[in-house]
Design an enzyme around this catalytic site. Structure first.
Site, mmCIF file in Angstrom:
data_model
loop_
_atom_site.group_PDB
_atom_site.id
_atom_site.type_symbol
_atom_site.label_atom_id
_atom_site.label_comp_id
_atom_site.label_asym_id
_atom_site.label_seq_id
_atom_site.Cartn_x
_atom_site.Cartn_y
_atom_site.Cartn_z
ATOM 1 N N HIS A 121 0.904 -1.269 0.023
ATOM 2 C CA HIS A 121 0.220 0.127 -0.167
ATOM 3 C C HIS A 121 1.039 1.162 0.010
ATOM 4 C CE1 HIS A 121 -2.908 2.628 1.769
ATOM 5 N NE2 HIS A 121 -3.821 1.975 1.580
ATOM 6 N N ASP A 198 2.755 -4.802 8.093
ATOM 7 C CA ASP A 198 1.470 -3.960 7.874
ATOM 8 C C ASP A 198 0.306 -4.895 8.071
ATOM 9 O OD1 ASP A 198 -0.604 -2.797 6.989
ATOM 10 O OD2 ASP A 198 0.177 -2.039 4.914
ATOM 11 N N GLN A 201 -4.837 -5.127 6.986
ATOM 12 C CA GLN A 201 -6.132 -6.131 6.603
ATOM 13 C C GLN A 201 -5.944 -7.157 7.297
ATOM 14 O OE1 GLN A 201 -8.381 -5.169 4.631
ATOM 15 N NE2 GLN A 201 -7.270 -3.351 3.629
ATOM 16 N N LYS A 224 -10.793 -0.687 10.581
ATOM 17 C CA LYS A 224 -11.021 -1.952 9.583
ATOM 18 C C LYS A 224 -11.357 -3.308 10.326
ATOM 19 C CE LYS A 224 -7.476 -0.092 6.240
ATOM 20 N NZ LYS A 224 -7.850 0.113 5.007
ATOM 21 N N CYS A 362 -4.784 2.521 -3.611
ATOM 22 C CA CYS A 362 -3.351 2.953 -3.081
ATOM 23 C C CYS A 362 -2.447 2.086 -3.353
ATOM 24 C CB CYS A 362 -3.744 3.181 -1.635
ATOM 25 S SG CYS A 362 -4.724 4.566 -1.142
HETATM 26 N N1 PMP Z 1 -1.972 -0.898 4.383
HETATM 27 C C1 PMP Z 1 -2.929 -1.638 3.890
HETATM 28 C C2 PMP Z 1 -2.719 -2.969 3.597
HETATM 29 C C3 PMP Z 1 -4.234 -1.046 3.721
HETATM 30 O O1 PMP Z 1 -5.226 -1.612 3.430
HETATM 31 C C4 PMP Z 1 -4.535 0.311 4.386
HETATM 32 C C5 PMP Z 1 -5.803 0.776 4.134
HETATM 33 N N2 PMP Z 1 -6.513 0.671 3.116
HETATM 34 C C6 PMP Z 1 -3.370 1.004 5.079
HETATM 35 C C7 PMP Z 1 -2.307 0.522 4.988
HETATM 36 C C8 PMP Z 1 -3.647 2.209 5.423
HETATM 37 O O2 PMP Z 1 -4.515 2.399 6.563
HETATM 38 P P1 PMP Z 1 -4.867 3.626 7.278
HETATM 39 O O3 PMP Z 1 -5.412 4.432 6.068
HETATM 40 O O4 PMP Z 1 -6.063 3.119 8.099
HETATM 41 O O5 PMP Z 1 -4.029 4.320 7.897
#
Ligand code: PMP
Length: 404
Positions: A121, A198, A201, A224, A362
């Protein structure tokens, strides 16, 4: 498990959208919240609201107690040795930035390598790129195979002793791939690299235990996993946290301040400057109670049933290309339809009450790797049903008729 009863804990799901029952399949972006979490937050504001850690009055004591209790819950939930290894952040993104700006800035030299993967991401790419610019360190990545898994053919060359930090996503938000975290972390340890996982998910979807995985850092987001937005947590192994300089300066994180210089508290407070998101932290604690009452193994099993069913049903749609591994995957399916742009598919589905997301999610480098401008993504959580997935498939068949 009575999944239908569990679903009724989520008031927002019980509504019509564009004349159809809502089918909410955008859980990888943000999950819905059960009544237990909503009520805990309301109760906090109605009965206990005050700033934490500072006053000796009753309300502040109650707020502080609930706040620190939530830290214990988070620590136990992810298997930390002590709750002092839990730092509250705004979410995964802030957790990654915190480590890049503190541990990273203090430890990286021009001869060092930062290793990540081709499926990260943006929030697990950009902070490290900024850090590389500041320190002169080199960026390196593990490529992604056509089936959406990591290409580990050259792992021993990529993950060598030059690597100072190896950071990677546990479950890909764009592919659904579940990376072999424990094995990769063990490999990184063998060459002396620090590891960052990370968990955006994964933490709300399967049992995650940091001691079992062996990672040095783990970041995740409350929103999430049934909790409120604007809050998340960073786990850091105490031996590393103790040596890290602060990032944000301000109240709460100091020990002594003079007009010339300051000394700082021990972790985790050293990294929590200013008034925290108190109701968010308490809401996250309630979300963890809620998830644990269902059981993370049960959630993981149910997630897997939903995504297996979705993949099987969606394969029957002419012109579909499904990304990600064939076998075990996280609770999401990203796909491309050769007859419509992802944004058009998402709009069409919305007009039928189905909420999905379309775009690059993203992960622009990953889209480039698969030569796609973007995908449509259906992402599930334990309150989704097989009937909802059947409805999604019906709508996608209808989209094909509509667009061709
Ligand atoms: N890493 C992953 C794999 C994600 O799916 C996301 C959220 N889409 C993030 C990081 C970022 O999370 P946040 O926007 O809640 O900081």
């Amino acid at each position: 498990m009575d999944w239908h009863r569990i679903r009724s804990d989520f008031p927002v799901l019980d509504q019509q959208v564009n004349g159809h029952p809502l089918v909410y399949l955008d859980n990888a972006a943000s999950s819905q919240k059960p009544r237990a979490v909503i009520n805990t937050i309301s109760h906090y504001y109605e009965r206990d609201n005050a700033n934490v850690h500072r006053a000796l009055h009753e309300l502040s004591n109650r707020a502080t107690e609930a706040f620190e209790q939530a830290r214990k819950k988070v620590g136990q939930f992810i298997g930390a040795k002590t709750e002092d290894e839990i730092i509250f952040t705004r979410g995964t993104t802030e957790g990654i930035n915190l480590v890049a700006n503190t541990w990273g800035a203090a430890n990286l030299r021009p001869e060092d390598v930062i290793l990540y993967t081709g499926m990260e991401h943006h929030s697990n790419l950009v902070p490290w790129q900024l850090l590389a610019q500041r320190t002169g360190a080199t960026l390196r990545h593990i490529p992604v195979l056509d089936d959406g898994t990591l290409d580990l053919t050259n792992i021993d060359t990529l993950l060598n002793e030059q690597v100072k930090i190896f950071t990677f996503v546990h479950i890909s938000n764009s592919l659904g791939t579940i990376n072999p975290a424990k094995e990769l972390i063990a490999k990184a340890k063998a060459v002396g690299a620090v590891t960052f996982l990370d968990g955006a998910q994964s933490v709300g979807h399967l049992p995650v235990n940091v001691q079992d995985l062996g990672c040095d850092f783990l970041a995740f987001s409350s929103h999430k996993m049934c909790g409120p937005t604007g809050i998340g947590a960073l786990y850091g192994r105490m031996e590393l946290l103790e040596k890290m300089p602060p990032w944000h300066g301000g109240g709460e994180m100091i020990f002594k301040v003079s007009l010339e210089a300051s000394t700082y508290k021990d972790p985790p407070h050293r990294f929590e400057a200013g008034t925290p998101d108190i109701s968010g932290v308490i809401g996250l604690g309630a979300a963890i109670d809620y998830l644990q009452a269902i059981g993370m193994e049960n959630i993981h099993r149910h997630d897997a049933n939903l995504s297996n069913h979705a993949v099987q049903q969606m394969r029957g749609i002419p012109g579909i290309r499904i990304l990600g591994p064939d076998g075990h995957r996280g609770s999401l399916v990203a796909f491309h339809l050769d007859f419509a742009h992802p944004h058009d598919v998402v709009e069409f589905a919305n007009s039928h009450g189905v909420a999905m997301r379309g775009g690059h999610h993203c992960t622009q480098p990953l889209m480039k790797r698969f030569q796609m401008p973007g995908t449509t993504r259906a992402s599930f959580y334990f309150y989704n049903t097989l009937e909802e997935i059947n409805r999604l498939v019906e709508v996608l068949h209808a989209a094909r008729k509509f667009f061709t």
